[in-house]
Design a protein around this motif. Structure first.
Motif, short mmCIF file in Angstrom:
data_model
loop_
_atom_site.label_atom_id
_atom_site.label_comp_id
_atom_site.label_asym_id
_atom_site.label_seq_id
_atom_site.Cartn_x
_atom_site.Cartn_y
_atom_site.Cartn_z
N LEU A 120 35.33 18.24 91.69
CA LEU A 120 35.13 18.97 90.45
C LEU A 120 33.84 19.79 90.49
O LEU A 120 33.78 20.88 89.92
CB LEU A 120 35.12 18.01 89.25
N ALA A 121 32.83 19.28 91.16
CA ALA A 121 31.57 20.03 91.29
C ALA A 121 31.81 21.37 91.97
O ALA A 121 31.22 22.39 91.59
CB ALA A 121 30.54 19.22 92.07
N VAL A 122 32.72 21.39 92.93
CA VAL A 122 33.05 22.63 93.63
C VAL A 122 33.94 23.51 92.76
O VAL A 122 33.65 24.69 92.55
CB VAL A 122 33.75 22.31 94.98
N VAL A 123 35.02 22.94 92.23
CA VAL A 123 35.99 23.69 91.44
C VAL A 123 35.34 24.29 90.20
O VAL A 123 35.59 25.45 89.86
CB VAL A 123 37.19 22.80 91.05
N TRP A 124 34.50 23.52 89.54
CA TRP A 124 33.87 23.98 88.31
C TRP A 124 32.53 24.67 88.56
O TRP A 124 31.86 25.10 87.61
CB TRP A 124 33.66 22.82 87.35
N ARG A 125 32.13 24.77 89.81
CA ARG A 125 30.83 25.37 90.17
C ARG A 125 29.71 24.74 89.36
O ARG A 125 28.89 25.42 88.75
CB ARG A 125 30.87 26.88 89.96
N MET A 126 29.71 23.41 89.37
CA MET A 126 28.70 22.63 88.66
C MET A 126 28.05 21.65 89.64
O MET A 126 28.42 20.48 89.67
CB MET A 126 29.32 21.89 87.48
N PRO A 127 27.10 22.12 90.45
CA PRO A 127 26.50 21.26 91.46
C PRO A 127 25.88 19.98 90.89
O PRO A 127 25.79 18.97 91.58
CB PRO A 127 25.43 22.13 92.11
N ALA A 128 25.49 19.99 89.64
CA ALA A 128 24.89 18.80 89.03
C ALA A 128 25.85 17.62 89.02
O ALA A 128 25.42 16.46 89.00
CB ALA A 128 24.41 19.11 87.61
N LEU A 129 27.15 17.88 89.05
CA LEU A 129 28.13 16.79 89.07
C LEU A 129 28.05 15.96 90.34
O LEU A 129 28.53 14.84 90.39
CB LEU A 129 29.56 17.34 88.92
N ARG A 130 27.42 16.52 91.38
CA ARG A 130 27.30 15.77 92.63
C ARG A 130 26.46 14.51 92.44
O ARG A 130 26.69 13.50 93.11
CB ARG A 130 26.71 16.64 93.73
N LEU A 131 25.51 14.54 91.53
CA LEU A 131 24.71 13.34 91.25
C LEU A 131 25.57 12.23 90.67
O LEU A 131 25.49 11.08 91.10
CB LEU A 131 23.58 13.68 90.27
N LEU A 132 26.38 12.58 89.69
CA LEU A 132 27.30 11.61 89.10
C LEU A 132 28.28 11.13 90.16
O LEU A 132 28.56 9.92 90.25
CB LEU A 132 28.05 12.22 87.91
N ALA A 133 28.79 12.05 90.96
CA ALA A 133 29.74 11.69 92.02
C ALA A 133 29.12 10.67 92.98
O ALA A 133 29.74 9.65 93.30
CB ALA A 133 30.15 12.95 92.79
#
Length: 179
Positions: A120-133
């Motif tokens: 989702l971080a890639v698809v949504w272009r939201m690199p901050a999601l990588r922390l949650l991931a």
């Protein structure tokens, strides 16, 4: 609700579900307050999400074109979620029918849910999601190790169920902060 609000609401719902479902493995004296806290957190987040103001430009529901924000629930999202569901189901079947270690199920689900946030971080272009991931995947991986070592269901549920639920609820809260 905008698609950003909807995506956050989905995260809050799953955070609540993780905590409520896994608190049952704990003694009642711990389970009840955890469940009440999760419910109160969810209600607060729901109200905050409904009240959050978003600009039309901040909610990308159009097509993903270069220079534009990606569509939140478009084809990329569907593919990531489909892969998540397939991996979760396959793993649960192996864990329960082949390995006979049902206490590892929540850990596997946490690992898969965590990994899906990388997509989702890639698809949504939201690199901050990588922390949650990374945090959720680490909880899931730790839970798998604990299950393999014969840890109690309460320990596994705390590490691989309650902690990821708190991470989801906390990440939604963090996303609502004002810059």
């Amino acid at each position: 609700m905008t698609s950003h609000q909807t995506s956050r609401l989905i995260g809050a719902i799953f955070g609540l579900a993780f905590v409520v479902a896994n608190a049952g493995a704990l003694p009642t004296a711990a389970a009840v307050p955890l469940r009440l806290l999760a419910i109160a957190s969810f209600v607060w987040l729901f109200i905050a999400l409904r009240r959050a103001r978003t600009s039309p430009a901040g909610d990308a529901d159009g097509d993903a074109r270069p220079g534009t924000a990606p569509r939140m629930f478009g084809r990329g999202y569907v593919l990531v979620v489909a892969a998540e569901v397939a991996a979760a189901l396959a793993g649960v079947l192996v864990i329960n029918l082949v390995l006979h270690v049902p206490q590892a199920t929540v850990a596997w689900i946490s690992l898969v849910v965590g990994l899906h946030f990388f997509g989702l971080a890639v698809v949504w272009r939201m690199p901050a999601l990588r922390l949650l991931a990374a945090a959720m995947a680490a909880c899931g991986a730790a839970g798998l190790v604990l299950a393999a070592c014969g840890a109690s269901l309460a320990v596994i549920a705390t590490v691989a169920g309650i902690a990821p639920g708190a991470l989801l609820l906390g990440s939604v809260r963090w996303s609502l902060r004002t810059p």
